[in-house]
Structures are given as C-alpha cells and as structure tokens.
Design a protein around this motif. Structure first.
Motif, PDB file in Angstrom:
ATOM      1  N   SER A 151     -15.464  -6.257   8.449  1.00 43.06           N
ATOM      2  CA  SER A 151     -14.422  -6.733   7.539  1.00 43.06           C
ATOM      3  C   SER A 151     -13.780  -5.563   6.815  1.00 43.06           C
TER       4      SER A 151
ATOM      5  N   ALA B  61      -9.855  -4.606   7.120  1.00 45.50           N
ATOM      6  CA  ALA B  61      -9.033  -4.616   5.907  1.00 45.50           C
ATOM      7  C   ALA B  61      -8.360  -3.265   5.691  1.00 45.50           C
TER       8      ALA B  61
ATOM      9  N   SER C 109       4.893  14.741  -2.038  1.00 45.54           N
ATOM     10  CA  SER C 109       5.257  14.519  -0.639  1.00 45.54           C
ATOM     11  C   SER C 109       4.120  14.837   0.326  1.00 45.54           C
ATOM     12  N   TRP C 110       3.067  15.514  -0.161  1.00 49.81           N
ATOM     13  CA  TRP C 110       1.939  15.826   0.730  1.00 49.81           C
ATOM     14  C   TRP C 110       0.870  14.741   0.676  1.00 49.81           C
ATOM     15  N   ILE C 111       0.780  14.087  -0.477  1.00 48.68           N
ATOM     16  CA  ILE C 111      -0.237  13.035  -0.588  1.00 48.68           C
ATOM     17  C   ILE C 111       0.342  11.878  -1.383  1.00 48.68           C
ATOM     18  N   ASN C 112       0.255  10.684  -0.809  1.00 46.27           N
ATOM     19  CA  ASN C 112       0.878   9.514  -1.407  1.00 46.27           C
ATOM     20  C   ASN C 112      -0.179   8.701  -2.163  1.00 46.27           C
TER      21      ASN C 112
ATOM     22  N   ALA D 175       0.203   4.827  -2.415  1.00 39.56           N
ATOM     23  CA  ALA D 175      -0.248   4.054  -1.251  1.00 39.56           C
ATOM     24  C   ALA D 175      -1.764   3.994  -1.200  1.00 39.56           C
ATOM     25  N   ILE D 176      -2.407   5.112  -1.577  1.00 42.62           N
ATOM     26  CA  ILE D 176      -3.868   5.157  -1.449  1.00 42.62           C
ATOM     27  C   ILE D 176      -4.543   4.154  -2.379  1.00 42.62           C
TER      28      ILE D 176
ATOM     29  N   ARG E  41      -3.319   1.455  -3.558  1.00 46.06           N
ATOM     30  CA  ARG E  41      -3.062   0.093  -3.064  1.00 46.06           C
ATOM     31  C   ARG E  41      -4.009  -0.262  -1.916  1.00 46.06           C
ATOM     32  N   ILE E  42      -4.206   0.726  -1.007  1.00 45.74           N
ATOM     33  CA  ILE E  42      -5.099   0.475   0.125  1.00 45.74           C
ATOM     34  C   ILE E  42      -6.520   0.197  -0.371  1.00 45.74           C
ATOM     35  N   VAL E  43      -6.945   0.962  -1.404  1.00 43.87           N
ATOM     36  CA  VAL E  43      -8.296   0.750  -1.948  1.00 43.87           C
ATOM     37  C   VAL E  43      -8.419  -0.662  -2.525  1.00 43.87           C
TER      38      VAL E  43
ATOM     39  N   VAL F  26      -6.445  -3.451  -2.024  1.00 49.26           N
ATOM     40  CA  VAL F  26      -6.338  -4.497  -0.988  1.00 49.26           C
ATOM     41  C   VAL F  26      -7.585  -4.476  -0.105  1.00 49.26           C
ATOM     42  N   GLY F  27      -8.063  -3.271   0.208  1.00 56.42           N
ATOM     43  CA  GLY F  27      -9.265  -3.144   1.036  1.00 56.42           C
ATOM     44  C   GLY F  27     -10.461  -3.809   0.380  1.00 56.42           C
ATOM     45  N   LEU F  28     -10.651  -3.561  -0.917  1.00 53.79           N
ATOM     46  CA  LEU F  28     -11.798  -4.157  -1.612  1.00 53.79           C
ATOM     47  C   LEU F  28     -11.677  -5.674  -1.691  1.00 53.79           C
TER      48      LEU F  28
ATOM     49  N   THR G 242      -9.958  -7.818   0.227  1.00 52.07           N
ATOM     50  CA  THR G 242     -10.109  -8.520   1.503  1.00 52.07           C
ATOM     51  C   THR G 242     -11.351  -8.057   2.254  1.00 52.07           C
ATOM     52  N   GLY G 243     -11.594  -6.751   2.279  1.00 57.39           N
ATOM     53  CA  GLY G 243     -12.701  -6.224   3.096  1.00 57.39           C
ATOM     54  C   GLY G 243     -14.063  -6.524   2.518  1.00 57.39           C
ATOM     55  N   ALA G 244     -14.187  -6.540   1.185  1.00 56.95           N
ATOM     56  CA  ALA G 244     -15.481  -6.855   0.575  1.00 56.95           C
ATOM     57  C   ALA G 244     -15.477  -8.279   0.022  1.00 56.95           C
TER      58      ALA G 244
END
Lengths: 385, 81
Positions: free
Chosen positions: A260, A264, B3-6, B9-10, B12-14, B16-18, B20-22
């Motif tokens: 999961s 995700a 411009s080298w590190i976004n 976005a990071i 947001r990914i963390v 959304v990842g937590l 949905t993923g957890a």
C-alpha cells in the motif's frame, strides 16, 4: 531496406528488449511480498501482474514526456545514440538481475541514454538541472518516504489487529495483499512502460520519421505494453526472492502495508511528473515494514548491497552506454550499430545461461534464505523434478 | 520554491502517501478487527464470539470505503494527462 531502416529496426528491437528486461526485473516490486506470504501462488502472481502492467501501459501517458524532453538536448539525439544507450541499460539490468539486486530499471534507462549522449555530444548536451530535480532528488528521498509510510502502516495494522487470531488475520491480509499488489502492478505499467515509449518516440522524432512534438504512435504503445507484460509474466525470480525472502521475513499484514505504501507513493508522485523508480520505492517500503513490526529482523548487509547498486546504476549504465557509442561510432554507420547489437545479444545469452546454474524458479523461490540468491539444491528438489 | 528541489511537491507526497498508504491498510485492519471480536472476559481465548450484525455492517462499510479509495486512485491515473 536502406541502412537507416536497418538501424531504425535495431533501435526498436533494442528498446523493446529493454522494456522486456524492465518487466521481469521489476516483477518483484509488486509481487514479491504476495508470493512469499502465499497470498498468491507464484505463477498466478506473475500472470496477474503481467495483465495489470498491460492495462496500465494503456491508461496514461504522463511520464513519457519527462524522459523524452527533460533530460537531454533532443537535437543531439541520433538513432546510434539511442541504440548505444539502451545497450548500456539492458546490460546493467541483466547483470543486477543475475546478482539478485533490485536495482532501478528507470535509472538504468536514463543512465544509458545520458552516457551515450555525453559520448556523442559532450557534457553540455545533458540537462543537469532536470537530471537532479527530476531524477536524483526523488531517487534519494523516495525510499525514505516509502519506508516511513510503510513503517507507520505496519505499526497501525498490527496495533488494530492485536486481538485477532493468527488464522483469520492472515487470511484477511492475504486478500488485502492481492489488492495492494495489483495496484503496484498497475502503477508500474503506467510508469515504466511509458519510459520506453518515450525513448522510441524520441528516436523516431530525431530520425525524422515522426514530426517534432508527436505523441507515441499506436504501434509503439501496443508493442511496449506487450513487451513489458511478457517480461513481467516470465518473472524475475532471482529479484523476487532477494526482495521477498532476503531483506526481511514478511508476514501478510506487513506485506499489505508495504505494498500500500509503494502504490500510494508512486501514484502520488506520478501526479507531480516525477518518474520515480518503482524499485527504490518498493525496497524502501519492504524495509520500512520490517522496522514497523517488533521482532522482525532486517538483513542490513543485503540492504546496504542494494543501496550500493542503486548509487552505481546511473554511472555504470552511463559508462556502458558511452563505451557502446564509441564502439558503434568508431566502426561507423549501420555496421557499427549491428556490431553492438550482436555483442548485446551474446552478452544477454551468456547471462541467461549462467542464471540456469543454479536457477531460481517458481518452485524454489520461497525456500529459506541462506545468504545466496539461488537456494542450495536439496534432495527433495531432485526427487520432485 | 527552488528549481533543484521541489519541497512543495515533496511534503504533499508525504501527506498523501501517509493518508492513503498507511491509512487505508489501517482502516482495512480495523475492518478485520470488527469481524473478529475479542473473547469475553473470563472465557478462554479459544471461545470467541462471532461478529454481530452491527460489527458486520461497520466492517462492510469500512471495506467499501477502502474499495472506493482504490477506485479513486485508478481514476486519478486514468485521468492524468
């Protein structure tokens, strides 16, 4: 058939060959945990994964663009550059598969193409900022993010099911694993099949076969989808075993949490146009699920070996890609491309033959981990064969 | 934003990842828990009650939410251009 047509055909063959290795190298990312916990029989698992990769390849074309436009100056790309780059990508993929190391197919692809481009047109032909922001930074962060998500998921899952007896808990989570592993397979199809489509399209545009700014033609989409699905179906049993048995002993709740987390993280990053390595994410998730379960033993030595291979993937594939370009360009013309193609086929056959002795198969993929990729042949194996 | 590190976005990914993923496996675990209630106090661990209608309904709801989330995930991939 003119010389250019022959080179074009070889380029497409090499690209589809890479896509095939991409499939079987990465089967483990989606299916390793489901295979080791018995959620799916090994052959069924790879078949399900193959079908979902096929479906995924048709669903979206978001990622292809990053590969095609963001990394190298497209004006410097020729068919010979793409052939040489893909040669580097395939050889690195096959070597790591032989060693049972889940290295990133995406990095092998990007590394090979960049190496060949540098050999052909110098360092200025590479868009270094694109490489760092779109490839290297996500690669460095994604295993940690996926690992943290998987660890959190594992902790919660074990906490919530503390009083549930072993039997129903295992059964329930095996169902869950089938679902979560399917999502990873689908995500893999939408990501990785796109990368090869992007490279073929790039080469076709460079060759003038397609006008600039074209999308992937239907025959490219179809053949790439079939190549990656076929590779997945063959199953990279060596990598599946290293991921599923080598890193950490996996129970069904952990497996579901790991898959999961992978699904995700991959899907949410795709939304931002990052072509994440499915491999880095899946490995990070599996490690994280090991950290989240008290009493699970993580084999850090193997994890360190994998991380070392990740760091090497870009430069190593780039080096092979560059050498292949120098050879092809040194010989020149169609003959040069034919020579590296033949060398690639010979090297691939050699590695394949070497992998048979001893082989990792659906029958022994779940044997106890004794420190080697291929399990020791046992007496019972001989009898059952 | 650099411009080298976004970073935008990071994180947001963390998040959304937590979620949905957890979060989804945790919900799934909660559903399994509802289907397998704890033994009554004073009874042996082997003598387990079965889930009542309320437990089953809640578990069914939870599994439906998990399935809906997966469906949403697939639609995100399909609609991403």
């Amino acid at each position: 058939m003119t010389g250019n047509d022959a080179v074009l055909a070889l380029m497409v063959a090499t690209a589809l060959g890479f896509d095939f290795t991409n499939g079987f190298h990465d089967t483990g990312n989606a299916m390793a945990t489901s295979i080791v916990t018995g959620a799916l029989p090994p052959r069924v698992a790879v078949a399900v994964s193959a079908v979902l990769n096929l479906v995924g390849a048709f669903l979206s074309t978001a990622v292809a663009a990053t590969i095609a436009n963001g990394l190298v100056a497209t004006g410097e790309v020729t068919l010979t550059v793409v052939c040489a780059g893909l040669t580097g990508s395939i050889l690195w993929n096959l070597a790591t598969w032989y060693l049972g190391i889940p290295s990133s197919s995406s990095h092998a692809l990007i590394g090979g193409v960049i190496g060949a481009t540098v050999a052909a047109a110098g360092f200025s032909a590479v868009k270094w900022q694109g490489l760092v922001s779109k490839v290297i930074v996500p690669a460095a962060l994604s295993p940690f993010i996926a690992g943290a998500v998987a660890a959190a998921g594992t902790v919660l899952v074990y906490r919530f099911t503390r009083g549930v007896p072993e039997g129903p808990r295992g059964r329930g989570f095996r169902y869950g694993q089938v679902g979560s592993a399917s999502m990873v397979s689908l995500a893999h199809g939408t990501n990785d099949a796109q990368k090869t489509m992007g490279v073929i399209t790039l080469a076709l545009i460079a060759n003038g076969t397609l006008p600039a700014g074209s999308k992937a033609p239907d025959w490219v989409i179809l053949s790439c989808a079939l190549a990656i699905a076929l590779g997945t179906w063959i199953g990279g049993w060596r990598v599946i075993r290293a991921l599923g048995k080598g890193l950490v002993e996996i129970e069904p709740p952990q497996g579901m949490a790991a898959e999961s987390a992978s699904a995700a993280v991959i899907l949410s990053s795709t939304d931002f146009g990052y072509s994440l390595s499915t491999t880095h994410v899946a490995t990070g998730s599996i490690l994280g699920s090991g950290l989240g379960r008290s009493g699970a033993r993580v084999r850090w030595q193997l994890a360190r070996r994998m991380v070392a291979a990740w760091l090497l993937t870009l430069p190593a594939a780039a080096l092979v890609g560059a050498v292949a370009y120098w050879v092809a360009n040194g010989i020149g013309g169609t003959a040069g491309v034919v020579v590296i193609f033949v060398a690639l086929v010979l090297a691939s056959v050699t590695l394949f033959v070497a992998s048979r002795y001893p082989a990792v198969t659906p029958e022994n993929v779940n044997a106890a981990w004794t420190g080697t990729v291929a399990p020791e042949p046992t007496r019972t194996d001989e009898v059952s064969r | 934003m650099n411009s080298w590190i976004n970073l935008d976005a990071i994180w947001r990914i963390v998040v959304v990842g937590l979620l949905t993923g957890a979060g989804l496996p945790a919900l799934f675990a909660l559903g399994l828990r509802l289907l397998n209630p704890a033994p009554l106090p004073g009874r042996p661990a082997t003598d387990r009650p079965t889930a009542g209608p309320l437990g089953r309904t809640l578990a069914g709801l939870i599994f439906a939410v998990v399935l809906a989330a997966i469906g949403w995930g697939v639609s995100v991939i399909v609609n991403h251009r």
